[in-house]
Design an enzyme around this catalytic site. Structure first.
Site, PDB file in Angstrom:
ATOM      1  N   SER A 174       0.801  -1.225   0.000  1.00 45.49           N
ATOM      2  CA  SER A 174       0.000   0.000   0.000  1.00 45.49           C
ATOM      3  C   SER A 174       0.834   1.274   0.000  1.00 45.49           C
ATOM      4  O   SER A 174       0.357   2.321  -0.423  1.00 45.49           O
ATOM      5  CB  SER A 174      -0.940   0.016   1.213  1.00 45.49           C
ATOM      6  OG  SER A 174      -0.206  -0.113   2.423  1.00 45.49           O
ATOM      7  N   GLY A 205      -1.788  -4.346   0.998  1.00 47.66           N
ATOM      8  CA  GLY A 205      -1.927  -5.534   1.825  1.00 47.66           C
ATOM      9  C   GLY A 205      -0.976  -6.653   1.495  1.00 47.66           C
ATOM     10  O   GLY A 205      -0.906  -7.649   2.229  1.00 47.66           O
ATOM     11  N   ASN A 256       3.866  -5.458   5.759  1.00 52.30           N
ATOM     12  CA  ASN A 256       2.713  -6.248   6.198  1.00 52.30           C
ATOM     13  C   ASN A 256       3.142  -7.546   6.876  1.00 52.30           C
ATOM     14  O   ASN A 256       2.458  -8.030   7.784  1.00 52.30           O
ATOM     15  CB  ASN A 256       1.789  -6.538   5.011  1.00 52.30           C
ATOM     16  CG  ASN A 256       1.064  -5.295   4.539  1.00 52.30           C
ATOM     17  OD1 ASN A 256       0.404  -4.617   5.314  1.00 52.30           O
ATOM     18  ND2 ASN A 256       1.207  -4.967   3.260  1.00 52.30           N
ATOM     19  N   ASP A 283      -4.535   7.046   9.943  1.00 52.83           N
ATOM     20  CA  ASP A 283      -4.116   5.751  10.476  1.00 52.83           C
ATOM     21  C   ASP A 283      -2.668   5.756  10.953  1.00 52.83           C
ATOM     22  O   ASP A 283      -2.209   4.814  11.607  1.00 52.83           O
ATOM     23  CB  ASP A 283      -4.328   4.638   9.458  1.00 52.83           C
ATOM     24  CG  ASP A 283      -3.513   4.826   8.170  1.00 52.83           C
ATOM     25  OD1 ASP A 283      -2.619   5.687   8.128  1.00 52.83           O
ATOM     26  OD2 ASP A 283      -3.797   4.092   7.194  1.00 52.83           O
ATOM     27  N   HIS A 302       0.064   5.508   6.477  1.00 56.87           N
ATOM     28  CA  HIS A 302       0.119   5.772   5.043  1.00 56.87           C
ATOM     29  C   HIS A 302       0.266   7.259   4.735  1.00 56.87           C
ATOM     30  O   HIS A 302      -0.429   8.087   5.334  1.00 56.87           O
ATOM     31  CB  HIS A 302      -1.137   5.240   4.355  1.00 56.87           C
ATOM     32  CG  HIS A 302      -1.311   3.771   4.480  1.00 56.87           C
ATOM     33  ND1 HIS A 302      -2.095   3.199   5.450  1.00 56.87           N
ATOM     34  CD2 HIS A 302      -0.775   2.748   3.764  1.00 56.87           C
ATOM     35  CE1 HIS A 302      -2.051   1.884   5.327  1.00 56.87           C
ATOM     36  NE2 HIS A 302      -1.257   1.581   4.310  1.00 56.87           N
TER      37      HIS A 302
END
Length: 205
Positions: free
Chosen positions: A33, A70, A99, A180, A183
């Site tokens: 991502s 992801g 991840n 979040d 990102h």
């Protein structure tokens, strides 16, 4: 009339040659991502902006963004053969592992996946490039250190260029980060593209 036609064909051929030469190199970005344009139009993502920044530095390169939000190193390993066959890149930048780390995967598994990717890339006559990835310190000092150290160790073992983790420069600017805390926002993408162009340039021959 024949001279005009001959001249036109010669001109057309030269233009086709120029286009072919201009895009003679392809860089595949295999990431997650952080490179896939998370929660933004793909044209705003830093890989989409990278060709222009490379061109400003005198390097015209086709950039293929093979990143999927992801993805783990295992996902990247599974998808890599198809991407190599489809795009036949000269270079492959691996931006994977975040991840894996967030899920607490063993560093040994991440290491094995990355080495398998290196082997596939080399077998396809392309050059692998590796981006350093870090995980937040709240995963424990022992795990964070083991995770972070595997990238420079792999770089040294296989003689593969290790590029810095751009997120470390972005995360210190809260206005560039999504809510979040993981990102970068669209506003950060131009800076990332400029940063990555400068870092990649020495390795794009």
């Amino acid at each position: 009339m024949r001279k005009i036609l001959t001249l036109f064909i010669a001109l057309l051929s030269s233009q086709l040659f120029i286009v072919k030469q201009a895009y003679s190199e392809t860089l595949l970005i295999l990431g997650d991502s952080l490179s896939a344009g998370y929660n933004m139009p793909i044209e705003q993502s830093w890989p989409s902006l990278l060709p222009l920044q490379l061109e400003k530095l005198g390097k015209i390169t086709k950039v293929v963004n093979g990143s999927i939000s992801g993805d783990t190193t295992g996902n990247g390993l599974d998808r890599l053969p198809t991407l190599l066959k489809q795009h036949q890149p000269n270079y492959v930048l691996i931006e994977l592992g975040a991840n894996d780390g967030l899920r607490g995967f063993p560093p040994q598994r991440i290491n094995a996946n990355l080495e398998s990717m290196f082997a596939q890339i080399n077998a396809a006559n392309a050059k692998p490039l590796l981006m350093q990835i870090q995980v937040p310190p709240n995963y424990g000092k022992r795990y964070s250190q083991a995770f972070g150290s595997l990238y420079p160790a792999l770089s040294e073992k296989h003689g593969i260029p290790l590029l810095p983790f751009f997120l470390e420069e972005v995360i210190i600017k809260p206005e560039w980060m999504m809510k979040d805390g993981l990102h970068p926002k669209p506003e950060a993408q131009p800076w990332i593209a400029t940063f990555m162009a400068k870092e990649l340039l020495p390795y794009l021959k």
